[in-house]
Design a protein around this motif. Structure first.
Motif, PDB file in Angstrom:
ATOM      1  N   UNK A   1      29.108  43.224  37.304  1.00 42.71           N
ATOM      2  CA  UNK A   1      28.597  43.498  39.327  1.00 42.71           C
ATOM      3  C   UNK A   1      27.707  43.904  38.865  1.00 42.71           C
ATOM      4  N   UNK A   2      27.176  43.985  40.324  1.00 49.49           N
ATOM      5  CA  UNK A   2      25.327  44.607  40.826  1.00 49.49           C
ATOM      6  C   UNK A   2      25.588  45.543  42.093  1.00 49.49           C
ATOM      7  N   UNK A   3      25.674  46.621  41.676  1.00 49.98           N
ATOM      8  CA  UNK A   3      25.953  47.300  43.021  1.00 49.98           C
ATOM      9  C   UNK A   3      25.153  47.392  43.845  1.00 49.98           C
ATOM     10  N   UNK A   4      25.377  47.810  45.302  1.00 47.19           N
ATOM     11  CA  UNK A   4      24.625  47.109  46.700  1.00 47.19           C
ATOM     12  C   UNK A   4      25.347  48.736  47.472  1.00 47.19           C
ATOM     13  N   UNK A   5      23.897  48.952  48.497  1.00 45.95           N
ATOM     14  CA  UNK A   5      24.121  50.103  49.628  1.00 45.95           C
ATOM     15  C   UNK A   5      25.094  49.274  50.650  1.00 45.95           C
ATOM     16  N   UNK A   6      25.188  48.474  50.265  1.00 44.28           N
ATOM     17  CA  UNK A   6      25.661  46.447  51.854  1.00 44.28           C
ATOM     18  C   UNK A   6      27.292  46.825  51.384  1.00 44.28           C
ATOM     19  N   UNK A   7      27.396  47.751  50.341  1.00 46.45           N
ATOM     20  CA  UNK A   7      29.405  47.679  49.775  1.00 46.45           C
ATOM     21  C   UNK A   7      29.589  48.718  49.781  1.00 46.45           C
ATOM     22  N   UNK A   8      30.399  49.514  50.620  1.00 44.49           N
ATOM     23  CA  UNK A   8      30.872  51.054  51.121  1.00 44.49           C
ATOM     24  C   UNK A   8      31.292  51.403  49.670  1.00 44.49           C
ATOM     25  N   UNK A   9      31.482  52.482  49.368  1.00 52.31           N
ATOM     26  CA  UNK A   9      31.594  53.431  48.570  1.00 52.31           C
ATOM     27  C   UNK A   9      32.870  53.264  47.478  1.00 52.31           C
ATOM     28  N   UNK A  10      34.084  53.057  48.882  1.00 52.09           N
ATOM     29  CA  UNK A  10      35.491  52.737  48.627  1.00 52.09           C
ATOM     30  C   UNK A  10      35.569  51.151  47.377  1.00 52.09           C
ATOM     31  N   UNK A  11      34.681  50.391  48.442  1.00 55.44           N
ATOM     32  CA  UNK A  11      35.085  48.608  48.336  1.00 55.44           C
ATOM     33  C   UNK A  11      34.567  49.324  46.526  1.00 55.44           C
ATOM     34  N   UNK A  12      33.022  49.687  46.180  1.00 51.56           N
ATOM     35  CA  UNK A  12      32.878  48.995  45.168  1.00 51.56           C
ATOM     36  C   UNK A  12      33.363  50.696  44.429  1.00 51.56           C
ATOM     37  N   UNK A  13      34.117  51.356  44.196  1.00 56.78           N
ATOM     38  CA  UNK A  13      35.293  51.820  42.615  1.00 56.78           C
ATOM     39  C   UNK A  13      35.976  51.021  42.956  1.00 56.78           C
ATOM     40  N   UNK A  14      36.668  50.523  44.258  1.00 61.58           N
ATOM     41  CA  UNK A  14      37.914  49.635  43.728  1.00 61.58           C
ATOM     42  C   UNK A  14      37.388  48.244  43.395  1.00 61.58           C
ATOM     43  N   UNK A  15      35.998  47.658  43.335  1.00 63.30           N
ATOM     44  CA  UNK A  15      35.621  46.801  42.566  1.00 63.30           C
ATOM     45  C   UNK A  15      35.660  46.827  40.748  1.00 63.30           C
ATOM     46  N   UNK A  16      34.558  47.952  40.947  1.00 66.14           N
ATOM     47  CA  UNK A  16      34.819  48.464  39.508  1.00 66.14           C
ATOM     48  C   UNK A  16      36.420  49.008  38.412  1.00 66.14           C
ATOM     49  N   UNK A  17      37.439  48.614  39.171  1.00 66.12           N
ATOM     50  CA  UNK A  17      38.032  49.413  38.751  1.00 66.12           C
ATOM     51  C   UNK A  17      39.217  48.022  38.398  1.00 66.12           C
ATOM     52  N   UNK A  18      38.423  46.655  39.389  1.00 65.88           N
ATOM     53  CA  UNK A  18      39.502  45.925  38.733  1.00 65.88           C
ATOM     54  C   UNK A  18      38.416  44.704  37.286  1.00 65.88           C
ATOM     55  N   UNK A  19      37.607  45.330  37.433  1.00 67.21           N
ATOM     56  CA  UNK A  19      36.652  43.985  36.490  1.00 67.21           C
ATOM     57  C   UNK A  19      37.358  44.283  34.985  1.00 67.21           C
ATOM     58  N   UNK A  20      37.267  43.114  34.973  1.00 69.91           N
ATOM     59  CA  UNK A  20      38.248  42.715  33.476  1.00 69.91           C
ATOM     60  C   UNK A  20      37.875  44.108  32.170  1.00 69.91           C
ATOM     61  N   UNK A  21      39.013  44.700  32.078  1.00 70.76           N
ATOM     62  CA  UNK A  21      39.190  46.222  30.675  1.00 70.76           C
ATOM     63  C   UNK A  21      37.818  45.461  29.726  1.00 70.76           C
ATOM     64  N   UNK A  22      37.105  46.452  28.980  1.00 70.54           N
ATOM     65  CA  UNK A  22      36.131  45.601  28.032  1.00 70.54           C
ATOM     66  C   UNK A  22      35.244  44.411  27.951  1.00 70.54           C
ATOM     67  N   UNK A  23      35.630  44.120  29.455  1.00 71.38           N
ATOM     68  CA  UNK A  23      34.897  42.538  29.480  1.00 71.38           C
ATOM     69  C   UNK A  23      33.825  42.605  30.628  1.00 71.38           C
ATOM     70  N   UNK A  24      33.729  43.851  31.355  1.00 72.26           N
ATOM     71  CA  UNK A  24      32.364  43.331  31.565  1.00 72.26           C
ATOM     72  C   UNK A  24      31.008  44.379  32.006  1.00 72.26           C
ATOM     73  N   UNK A  25      30.498  44.397  32.699  1.00 74.00           N
ATOM     74  CA  UNK A  25      29.429  44.986  32.683  1.00 74.00           C
ATOM     75  C   UNK A  25      29.111  45.867  34.753  1.00 74.00           C
TER      76      UNK A  25
END
Length: 186
Positions: free
Chosen positions: A14-38
């Motif tokens: 997941x590449x972070x970007x200011x276009x994505x709001x903080x809440x959406x970013x944190x939700x995206x991080x929480x959806x990444x596959x556990x132990x298999x993403x960066x």
């Protein structure tokens, strides 16, 4: 895989970007596959204090989910922020334990990544992308030609979505990265 790494590098980033709001970013991080993403935490235009606070919030989720967290910046900054590594052109290492990724858009940048012994490269843009409207995409053939020159894992970036995964290995990508493709549910 380069000689410094004992563990396998993630193939989803997941590449972070200011276009994505903080809440959406944190939700995206929480959806990444556990132990298999960066995560490549960029947010370069965010004020320093706010950038650090958001990084810390992302880091808390990343640690719980065993995700690799890289900081866009220098090796020294990454060490100070307790990131797993750094993303960018700074080639000065501050310890073998930190990972180093570099953005690559052309042959010149691939040579620089090889010379600096980057652990992985993000080769882009494979396809047209909303984050760089009007930018010239590499396309599959040019992407494959550049990927063949790499001696490290190549991560495809730029308009890439999960649906592209079956095609990526055939053009030399070890994995894929996205902003919108991982930040937007659906």
């Amino acid at each position: 895989m380069q000689r410094r790494h004992r563990k396998k590098l993630p193939m989803i980033w997941l590449m972070t970007d200011e276009r994505v709001g903080d809440a959406a970013l944190l939700a995206a991080v929480a959806r990444l596959p556990k132990g298999k993403a960066g995560i490549i935490f960029r947010h370069y235009r965010t004020a320093a204090k706010e950038r650090r606070a958001l990084f810390d919030r992302v880091a808390r989720i990343a640690r719980r989910r065993r995700l690799v967290l890289m900081l866009g910046g220098t090796a020294r900054q990454a060490r100070g922020w307790r990131a797993d590594g750094w993303h960018g052109g700074d080639g000065r290492r501050v310890g073998e334990a930190l990972l180093h990724s570099r953005p690559v858009h052309d042959g010149r940048e691939m040579i620089a990544a090889l010379r600096r012994r980057a652990d992985l490269v993000f080769l882009s843009p494979l396809f047209p992308t909303r984050s760089h409207p009007g930018g010239r995409a590499l396309g599959r053939a040019r992407f494959a030609a550049l990927a063949r020159r790499a001696d490290m894992p190549v991560i495809a970036l730029g308009g890439v979505r999960a649906a592209h995964r079956p095609m990526l290995k055939g053009i030399g990508a070890s994995g894929w990265a996205a902003i919108d493709g991982l930040s937007v549910e659906g």
